[in-house]
Design a protein around this motif. Structure first.
Motif, PDB file in Angstrom:
ATOM      1  N   HIS A  94       0.833  -1.208   0.000  1.00  0.00           N
ATOM      2  CA  HIS A  94       0.000   0.000   0.000  1.00  0.00           C
ATOM      3  C   HIS A  94       0.866   1.256   0.000  1.00  0.00           C
ATOM      4  O   HIS A  94       0.512   2.255  -0.628  1.00  0.00           O
ATOM      5  CB  HIS A  94      -0.935  -0.006   1.207  1.00  0.00           C
ATOM      6  CG  HIS A  94      -2.132  -0.889   1.036  1.00  0.00           C
ATOM      7  ND1 HIS A  94      -3.329  -0.436   0.523  1.00  0.00           N
ATOM      8  CD2 HIS A  94      -2.309  -2.202   1.287  1.00  0.00           C
ATOM      9  CE1 HIS A  94      -4.199  -1.433   0.475  1.00  0.00           C
ATOM     10  NE2 HIS A  94      -3.600  -2.524   0.941  1.00  0.00           N
ATOM     11  N   ASP A  95       1.984   1.221   0.703  1.00  0.00           N
ATOM     12  CA  ASP A  95       2.880   2.382   0.714  1.00  0.00           C
ATOM     13  C   ASP A  95       3.467   2.625  -0.669  1.00  0.00           C
ATOM     14  O   ASP A  95       3.620   3.770  -1.102  1.00  0.00           O
ATOM     15  CB  ASP A  95       4.028   2.146   1.705  1.00  0.00           C
ATOM     16  CG  ASP A  95       3.532   1.867   3.105  1.00  0.00           C
ATOM     17  OD1 ASP A  95       2.688   2.633   3.590  1.00  0.00           O
ATOM     18  OD2 ASP A  95       3.995   0.891   3.717  1.00  0.00           O
ATOM     19  N   ALA A  96       3.797   1.548  -1.381  1.00  0.00           N
ATOM     20  CA  ALA A  96       4.399   1.675  -2.703  1.00  0.00           C
ATOM     21  C   ALA A  96       3.448   2.310  -3.709  1.00  0.00           C
ATOM     22  O   ALA A  96       3.872   2.859  -4.725  1.00  0.00           O
ATOM     23  CB  ALA A  96       4.846   0.299  -3.211  1.00  0.00           C
ATOM     24  N   ALA A  97       2.136   2.236  -3.416  1.00  0.00           N
ATOM     25  CA  ALA A  97       1.140   2.831  -4.316  1.00  0.00           C
ATOM     26  C   ALA A  97       1.007   4.330  -4.114  1.00  0.00           C
ATOM     27  O   ALA A  97       0.345   5.009  -4.896  1.00  0.00           O
ATOM     28  CB  ALA A  97      -0.219   2.168  -4.109  1.00  0.00           C
ATOM     29  N   SER A  98       1.628   4.862  -3.066  1.00  0.00           N
ATOM     30  CA  SER A  98       1.484   6.285  -2.755  1.00  0.00           C
ATOM     31  C   SER A  98       2.534   7.114  -3.484  1.00  0.00           C
ATOM     32  O   SER A  98       3.723   6.813  -3.449  1.00  0.00           O
ATOM     33  CB  SER A  98       1.620   6.499  -1.233  1.00  0.00           C
ATOM     34  OG  SER A  98       1.648   7.880  -0.941  1.00  0.00           O
ATOM     35  N   LYS A  99       2.096   8.174  -4.131  1.00  0.00           N
ATOM     36  CA  LYS A  99       3.006   9.079  -4.830  1.00  0.00           C
ATOM     37  C   LYS A  99       3.554  10.149  -3.891  1.00  0.00           C
ATOM     38  O   LYS A  99       4.736  10.477  -3.915  1.00  0.00           O
ATOM     39  CB  LYS A  99       2.299   9.734  -6.019  1.00  0.00           C
ATOM     40  CG  LYS A  99       1.824   8.753  -7.090  1.00  0.00           C
ATOM     41  CD  LYS A  99       1.150   9.477  -8.225  1.00  0.00           C
ATOM     42  CE  LYS A  99       0.701   8.509  -9.321  1.00  0.00           C
ATOM     43  NZ  LYS A  99      -0.358   7.598  -8.832  1.00  0.00           N
ATOM     44  N   ILE A 100       2.702  10.701  -3.044  1.00  0.00           N
ATOM     45  CA  ILE A 100       3.131  11.770  -2.149  1.00  0.00           C
ATOM     46  C   ILE A 100       4.134  11.254  -1.128  1.00  0.00           C
ATOM     47  O   ILE A 100       5.041  11.972  -0.701  1.00  0.00           O
ATOM     48  CB  ILE A 100       1.911  12.404  -1.426  1.00  0.00           C
ATOM     49  CG1 ILE A 100       0.930  12.973  -2.467  1.00  0.00           C
ATOM     50  CG2 ILE A 100       2.336  13.495  -0.466  1.00  0.00           C
ATOM     51  CD1 ILE A 100      -0.299  13.617  -1.869  1.00  0.00           C
ATOM     52  N   THR A 101       3.988   9.977  -0.726  1.00  0.00           N
ATOM     53  CA  THR A 101       4.898   9.378   0.244  1.00  0.00           C
ATOM     54  C   THR A 101       6.351   9.594  -0.152  1.00  0.00           C
ATOM     55  O   THR A 101       7.205   9.864   0.691  1.00  0.00           O
ATOM     56  CB  THR A 101       4.623   7.860   0.345  1.00  0.00           C
ATOM     57  OG1 THR A 101       3.290   7.673   0.814  1.00  0.00           O
ATOM     58  CG2 THR A 101       5.573   7.198   1.317  1.00  0.00           C
ATOM     59  N   LYS A 102       6.641   9.500  -1.426  1.00  0.00           N
ATOM     60  CA  LYS A 102       8.020   9.569  -1.898  1.00  0.00           C
ATOM     61  C   LYS A 102       8.636  10.953  -1.734  1.00  0.00           C
ATOM     62  O   LYS A 102       9.865  11.101  -1.797  1.00  0.00           O
ATOM     63  CB  LYS A 102       8.072   9.128  -3.367  1.00  0.00           C
ATOM     64  CG  LYS A 102       7.622   7.684  -3.591  1.00  0.00           C
ATOM     65  CD  LYS A 102       7.593   7.343  -5.062  1.00  0.00           C
ATOM     66  CE  LYS A 102       7.250   5.876  -5.300  1.00  0.00           C
ATOM     67  NZ  LYS A 102       5.903   5.539  -4.804  1.00  0.00           N
ATOM     68  N   THR A 103       7.826  11.984  -1.531  1.00  0.00           N
ATOM     69  CA  THR A 103       8.363  13.337  -1.405  1.00  0.00           C
ATOM     70  C   THR A 103       8.248  13.883   0.012  1.00  0.00           C
ATOM     71  O   THR A 103       8.676  15.005   0.261  1.00  0.00           O
ATOM     72  CB  THR A 103       7.611  14.290  -2.354  1.00  0.00           C
ATOM     73  OG1 THR A 103       6.225  14.373  -1.946  1.00  0.00           O
ATOM     74  CG2 THR A 103       7.664  13.779  -3.786  1.00  0.00           C
ATOM     75  N   LEU A 104       7.703  13.098   0.923  1.00  0.00           N
ATOM     76  CA  LEU A 104       7.479  13.593   2.284  1.00  0.00           C
ATOM     77  C   LEU A 104       8.778  13.561   3.080  1.00  0.00           C
ATOM     78  O   LEU A 104       9.462  12.532   3.139  1.00  0.00           O
ATOM     79  CB  LEU A 104       6.427  12.735   2.984  1.00  0.00           C
ATOM     80  CG  LEU A 104       6.107  13.117   4.429  1.00  0.00           C
ATOM     81  CD1 LEU A 104       5.377  14.460   4.467  1.00  0.00           C
ATOM     82  CD2 LEU A 104       5.263  12.034   5.081  1.00  0.00           C
ATOM     83  N   ARG A 105       9.111  14.669   3.718  1.00  0.00           N
ATOM     84  CA  ARG A 105      10.302  14.724   4.578  1.00  0.00           C
ATOM     85  C   ARG A 105       9.878  14.437   6.013  1.00  0.00           C
ATOM     86  O   ARG A 105       9.058  15.159   6.588  1.00  0.00           O
ATOM     87  CB  ARG A 105      10.964  16.087   4.482  1.00  0.00           C
ATOM     88  CG  ARG A 105      12.233  16.187   5.336  1.00  0.00           C
ATOM     89  CD  ARG A 105      12.958  17.476   5.087  1.00  0.00           C
ATOM     90  NE  ARG A 105      14.168  17.557   5.889  1.00  0.00           N
ATOM     91  CZ  ARG A 105      15.048  18.554   5.821  1.00  0.00           C
ATOM     92  NH1 ARG A 105      14.821  19.565   4.979  1.00  0.00           N
ATOM     93  NH2 ARG A 105      16.121  18.561   6.578  1.00  0.00           N
ATOM     94  N   LEU A 106      10.441  13.373   6.587  1.00  0.00           N
ATOM     95  CA  LEU A 106      10.112  12.954   7.938  1.00  0.00           C
ATOM     96  C   LEU A 106      11.201  13.376   8.917  1.00  0.00           C
ATOM     97  O   LEU A 106      12.342  13.654   8.512  1.00  0.00           O
ATOM     98  CB  LEU A 106       9.938  11.435   7.973  1.00  0.00           C
ATOM     99  CG  LEU A 106       8.754  10.883   7.168  1.00  0.00           C
ATOM    100  CD1 LEU A 106       8.854   9.365   7.034  1.00  0.00           C
ATOM    101  CD2 LEU A 106       7.439  11.271   7.830  1.00  0.00           C
ATOM    102  N   PRO A 107      10.893  13.437  10.219  1.00  0.00           N
ATOM    103  CA  PRO A 107      11.905  13.794  11.218  1.00  0.00           C
ATOM    104  C   PRO A 107      13.109  12.853  11.163  1.00  0.00           C
ATOM    105  O   PRO A 107      13.016  11.719  10.676  1.00  0.00           O
ATOM    106  CB  PRO A 107      11.149  13.661  12.545  1.00  0.00           C
ATOM    107  CG  PRO A 107       9.710  13.863  12.183  1.00  0.00           C
ATOM    108  CD  PRO A 107       9.561  13.255  10.819  1.00  0.00           C
TER     109      PRO A 107
END
Length: 425
Positions: A94-107
């Motif tokens: 499910h994570d691999a299907a997300s496009k925005i996930t790839k650009t999110l900057r996490l702590p």
């Protein structure tokens, strides 16, 4: 000694699974449930003073409509950073299907395993090595655990893997692997995700699915949460399940044997519901009611299904004080054999009973009935057909099992009504 949490299948902000189709469903409360369960995960980690958290895939539920899901995650992982807790995440299908996930900057306390090959994070102050790999695509069909690195000497080695293992009913066959293959890797712990039911595959070394942290539909019943792992000085692991869910799904079975009337059944339902409430740790419940067994009240229940369904829902409200919402009611009762034989006499009623008996015992007759009804299906307007398909209780004219169940329900209703009206006298 050190402690860590193994969680998986968070499915943050997961959409409802047709729950909002039902009138009166607590849609808003359940829509927020995955976030509230994740809040509980963060609070549990801080309260237990764990060293780190492992998330074995499906942190998200696919692509987001906007950045609100990501901003929420940044806020919560920021709380973990302030408490000195690191987070290690292997993305799943499910994570691999997300496009925005790839650009999110996490702590900076959040560490993601790369998708191209397995990698290792070292936590040197407690001598822990965490090995893992994220999904590069929504469907990974090969055994990626084969390429995980050998264990590091002098470290407590953990593998984080999103997998169906050797196959699990109801789950897509992603990253399949074998129990023996995982054991031979020589790790001290395997944190698995993808299967939503908590399951220990092996105790030495611990290899297990933590399950998801919040049930989202009726196929995900019972307590949901994470595993709290305490590792002593000798490297032995103590496993403890920590419930995190805020709304619990349940199937409430009511045995109708010996029930003489609909009101007797309501009394029995209330007793079973009280037991379920005692077991639910005070959480709100979404329950499916299954009424089964042989009872003289069979015809009464099915000939006035709407009435008795509403009686059950009213009794649930009265017994639980709004803690229970009835998702669906299924009546799968039968007449006792003695009463069935009374109806199977001579004349027109006897012929009708014989026809029902033949439909129940000869699947080929049901298939013939299905072929005839398919013509009816073609005449249903497109708008109505779409509504029926979206309805979880919709029709299945080409489904032999569905037709058999329908015939079984119709039998007592039709016979009783005809006998009451004297149509065949």
């Amino acid at each position: 000694m050190f402690k860590f949490i193994h969680a998986a299948d968070i499915h943050l902000d997961s959409p409802l699974h047709k729950l909002d189709y039902y009138e009166g469903a607590p849609a808003d409360e359940i829509r927020k449930a995955t976030r509230r369960a994740f809040d509980n995960l963060v609070q549990t980690a801080i309260a237990e003073d764990v060293n780190f958290i492992l998330i074995a895939g499906d942190l998200y539920d696919g692509d987001w409509k906007d950045y609100n899901t990501g901003l929420y995650l940044v806020s919560q992982t920021g709380k973990l950073r302030d408490a000195g807790i690191s987070v290690y995440i292997a993305y799943g299908n499910h994570d691999a299907a997300s496009k925005i996930t790839k650009t999110l900057r996490l702590p900076e306390n959040v560490h993601l395993f790369p998708p191209d090959k397995p990698s290792t994070y070292l936590i040197d102050n407690i001598n822990v090595a965490v090995h893992g790999q994220s999904f590069a695509a929504p469907a990974v069909k090969k055994d990626i655990s084969l390429f995980y690195p050998s264990p590091l000497h002098g470290y407590f080695n953990i593998g984080v893997l999103h997998t169906c293992a050797s196959g699990r009913e109801g789950h897509d066959p992603y990253a399949p692997c074998t129990l023996e293959g995982l054991r031979q890797k020589g790790y001290d712990y395997w944190a698995l995700g993808h299967v939503h039911q908590q399951e220990i595959l092996c105790e030495d070394p611990p290899i297990l699915f933590s399950g998801n942290i919040q049930g989202r539909h009726i196929r995900e019943t019972g307590p949901k949460g994470c595993m709290l792992i305490t590792v002593d000085e000798s490297g032995r692991s103590k496993l403890e399940f920590k419930p995190l869910d805020v709304v619990r799904w349940a199937i409430l079975k009511v045995d109708s044997k010996g029930v003489e009337s609909g009101y007797d059944l309501i009394d029995r339902f209330c007793k079973e519901l009280e037991i379920l409430l005692d077991q639910s740790a005070g959480l709100p419940l979404v329950a499916r009611v299954l009424i089964e067994g042989e009872t003289p009240a069979h015809s009464e229940l099915l000939t006035d299904f709407d009435r008795w369904s509403n009686e059950i829902r009213a009794a649930a409200l009265d017994t639980s004080g709004d803690r229970v919402w009835i998702e669906k009611i299924k009546i799968r009762t039968k007449l006792p054999p003695s009463e069935q034989s009374i109806q199977a006499g001579d004349g027109a009623i006897g012929e009708l009973v014989k026809l029902f008996d033949e439909l129940a015992s000869q699947p080929e007759l049901l298939r013939g009935l299905s072929d005839e009804l398919i013509d009816l299906d073609k005449k249903i307007p497109k708008e109505l057909k779409k509504e029926l398909q979206e309805n979880p209780d919709g029709i299945g004219l080409d489904d032999i099992e569905w037709l058999g169940s329908l015939v079984e329900q119709v039998r007592p209703m039709l016979i009783q009504r005809l006998m009451r009206k004297g149509d065949f006298e």
